[in-house]
Design an enzyme around this catalytic site. Structure first.
Site, mmCIF file in Angstrom:
data_model
loop_
_atom_site.group_PDB
_atom_site.id
_atom_site.type_symbol
_atom_site.label_atom_id
_atom_site.label_comp_id
_atom_site.label_asym_id
_atom_site.label_seq_id
_atom_site.Cartn_x
_atom_site.Cartn_y
_atom_site.Cartn_z
ATOM 1 N N LYS A 219 -34.439 -33.485 -81.495
ATOM 2 C CA LYS A 219 -33.991 -34.751 -82.052
ATOM 3 C C LYS A 219 -34.181 -34.765 -83.563
ATOM 4 C CE LYS A 219 -35.244 -37.715 -78.107
ATOM 5 N NZ LYS A 219 -33.910 -38.227 -77.803
ATOM 6 N N ARG B 205 -33.578 -37.060 -66.604
ATOM 7 C CA ARG B 205 -32.885 -36.928 -65.313
ATOM 8 C C ARG B 205 -33.355 -35.682 -64.562
ATOM 9 N NH1 ARG B 205 -27.281 -36.970 -68.496
ATOM 10 N NH2 ARG B 205 -28.645 -38.202 -69.844
HETATM 11 N N1 BES Z 1 -35.610 -40.472 -74.091
HETATM 12 C C1 BES Z 1 -34.261 -40.350 -74.480
HETATM 13 C C2 BES Z 1 -33.489 -41.671 -74.473
HETATM 14 C C3 BES Z 1 -33.960 -42.707 -75.449
HETATM 15 C C4 BES Z 1 -33.419 -42.786 -76.719
HETATM 16 C C5 BES Z 1 -34.894 -43.638 -75.072
HETATM 17 C C6 BES Z 1 -33.863 -43.746 -77.611
HETATM 18 C C7 BES Z 1 -35.317 -44.617 -75.952
HETATM 19 C C8 BES Z 1 -34.803 -44.674 -77.229
HETATM 20 C C9 BES Z 1 -33.549 -39.383 -73.548
HETATM 21 O O1 BES Z 1 -34.327 -38.352 -73.052
HETATM 22 C C10 BES Z 1 -32.455 -38.736 -74.340
HETATM 23 O O2 BES Z 1 -32.768 -38.028 -75.255
HETATM 24 N N2 BES Z 1 -31.210 -39.015 -73.968
HETATM 25 C C11 BES Z 1 -30.082 -38.459 -74.644
HETATM 26 C C12 BES Z 1 -29.126 -37.935 -73.613
HETATM 27 C C13 BES Z 1 -28.042 -37.084 -74.183
HETATM 28 C C14 BES Z 1 -28.605 -35.796 -74.714
HETATM 29 C C15 BES Z 1 -27.033 -36.788 -73.089
HETATM 30 C C16 BES Z 1 -29.445 -39.564 -75.484
HETATM 31 O O3 BES Z 1 -29.435 -40.717 -75.037
HETATM 32 O O4 BES Z 1 -29.013 -39.281 -76.579
HETATM 33 MN MN MN Z 2 -34.429 -36.708 -74.362
#
Ligand code: BES
Ligand code: MN
Ligand code: ZN
Length: 493
Positions: free
Chosen positions: A270, A344
């Site tokens: 990230k 997931r």
């Molecule tokens: N933990 C994150 C989602 C999240 C983002 C929660 C911001 C709270 C605040 C999750 O694991 C994630 O990174 N999701 C990705 C999925 C994508 C890579 C398909 C996302 O939402 O960008």
């Molecule tokens: Mn994630």
């Protein structure tokens, strides 16, 4: 841990605290109980102050009257109930939180006159405690006692009935506060093993707690969950909590929580901006833990299981790579094209495990799963996906009642198509478009035919949440009150 507000109940009598609180509807007329406790001059005092402050008794509005003439208390707080014709729309937890916010410091007596039911008084007490919650564990200079709200006493018509009602509400407040503490803790303190250890404390309440380590998980075939944690020196764990308050023959209700103690994204790392919030990526697991505490604490007549998957998602030489293919416990193969879609992968295995082992009546999973749900719904609603209209409707209704609201989102074959993989059974990500819906489509692969199931995407509600009457913000403990009420209204006895 967090500073705790003391709650007590007494009969009407003297208003023997620094602050007195009364509640008035839009006629601005103090109740007989309030006049009895604070004196005949109260009506006129309130009327004058209301005029001066342009206060019309609006729902959740407040005025604070310092050094009120003729009263022994240092301050008088007047809280608006709104018009009596809207009485059934009053949220007593929010009213209690409003009282606590206006009292601010010291001790207070809240006059809960005869018109307020004991369940409503208990809800006010819960709201006051949630409003007063703050996480100051890492502040070396704690606030002085005189700067914090230390005790609230409710003056009521029937103290025994009020105490009895609060016995049901207090454990729910405890559960919300536990969930908030877990979400607020930084990831260097609350890693999977430490989280599991803290869950162990629930055994005091009669919850059976089992902790599975990596060896156990490997034996069970949870390769999807283990793959997420393999880049971290911290061991992954699954914790199973069981509360057997119901009849022996009854299948349990099951709650499943994503517990990513920190989510860097892994190799699909990230950006730095805001990454600190990912200490809260275990909000689903925190909610499940708080809920189990609430159910056990109030001795709920229900069989319930909580299963949480605790991992840390780190980039490392041992971390999983984009393109890796893992086999989940169900036997499904997953092509991991984005290591940041890790929640997931954790849920896939614990959802399967919970169904195999417990054959639950229904299964609700909670996960801070997608940024996309925040784009869609903000922090006002959690996203709800379900294969069962009855369960979905029940949750919608208790959501409106508790203020922890859910909005139903679609499960559809179009989303299933988007996660088809060239090399394996499914992809773990389909990119940005419909991100929350494709995440739910992925989870659906791990729901057995005949299991009523709800997935709650709480990325926008569990953390980074706004200040409200019931929360000072950030960690909300979202879902504990919602699911406690779901169980209470529909699955007990
Ligand atoms: N933990 C994150 C989602 C999240 C983002 C929660 C911001 C709270 C605040 C999750 O694991 C994630 O990174 N999701 C990705 C999925 C994508 C890579 C398909 C996302 O939402 O960008
Ligand atoms: Mn994630
Ligand atoms: Zn995550």
């Amino acid at each position: 841990m967090a500073s705790q507000l003391k709650i007590d109940f007494k009969s009407f009598g003297k208003a023997d605290a620094a602050t007195a609180v009364i509640l008035v509807s839009d006629d601005l007329e103090p109740s007989n109980a309030a006049v009895g406790m604070l004196g005949q001059g109260l009506s006129e005092l309130v009327r004058k102050a209301a005029k001066a402050e342009n206060f019309s008794g609006k729902y959740l509005a407040t005025i604070v009257i310092p050094a009120p003439m003729g009263l022994e208390t240092e301050r008088l707080v007047v809280v608006g109930l709104g018009p009596d014709k809207d009485a059934d729309k009053r949220d007593w937890a929010r009213l209690g939180g409003t009282c606590a916010a206006a009292i601010k410091t010291g001790t207070a007596v809240i006059v809960a006159d005869e018109a307020i039911s004991m369940d409503d008084v208990a809800a006010m007490a819960l709201g006051a405690r949630l409003n007063a919650y703050k996480f100051d564990r890492y502040k070396s200079k704690k606030k002085d006692k005189s700067e914090t709200l230390s005790k609230v006493v409710f003056a009521v018509a029937d103290t025994d009935a009020a105490k009895k009602a609060y016995k049901q509400a207090e454990p729910v407040a405890d559960g919300v506060i536990l969930a908030r503490d877990l979400v607020n803790e930084p990831a260097n303190v609350l890693f999977p093993e430490e989280f599991a250890k803290r869950v162990g404390a629930l055994s005091k309440l009669g919850v059976a707690v089992e902790v599975l380590d990596e060896k156990d998980l490997d034996k069970l075939g949870m390769r999807s969950l283990l793959a997420v944690g393999q880049g971290s020196p911290r061991q992954s764990h699954v914790v199973v909590m069981r509360w057997d308050g119901g009849k022996e023959k009854d299948a349990p209700v099951a709650f499943i929580g994503k517990g990513v103690c920190f989510d860097t994204g892994g190799i699909s790392i990230k950006p730095a901006q805001g990454m600190e919030d990912m200490k809260g990526d275990m909000g689903g697991a925190a909610c499940v833990t708080g809920l189990m505490m609430a159910l056990a604490g109030r001795n709920a007549p229900v069989n319930a299981v909580g299963v949480i998957g605790l991992v840390e998602n780190m980039p490392d030489g041992k971390a999983q790579r984009p393109g890796d293919i893992v086999t989940a416990m169900s036997g499904a193969t997953i092509e991991v094209i984005n290591t940041d879609a890790e929640g997931r992968l954790v849920l896939a295995d614990i959802m399967w495990y919970a169904q195999e082992r417990f054959k639950p009546r229904f299964m609700v999973d909670l996960a801070t799963l997608t940024g996309a749900i925040m784009v869609a719904l903000g922090s006002a609603y959690s996203g709800m996906f379900s294969n069962d209209d009855t369960l979905a409707q029940q949750l919608t209704t208790v959501g409106e009642a508790t203020g922890e609201k859910v909005w139903r989102m679609p499960l559809a074959s179009e989303y299933d198509k988007m996660i088809e993989s060239k090399f394996a059974d499914i992809l773990n990500s389909a990119g940005r478009m419909g991100g929350s819906c494709t995440a739910a489509a992925f989870l659906k692969h791990f729901v057995k035919d005949g299991t009523p199931w709800v997935h709650l995407d709480i990325a926008g509600t569990a953390m980074g949440s706004p200040k409200t009457e019931l929360s000072q913000g950030w960690a909300s403990g979202w879902g504990v009150r919602l699911l406690d009420k779901l169980v209470r209204d529909h699955y007990e006895g």
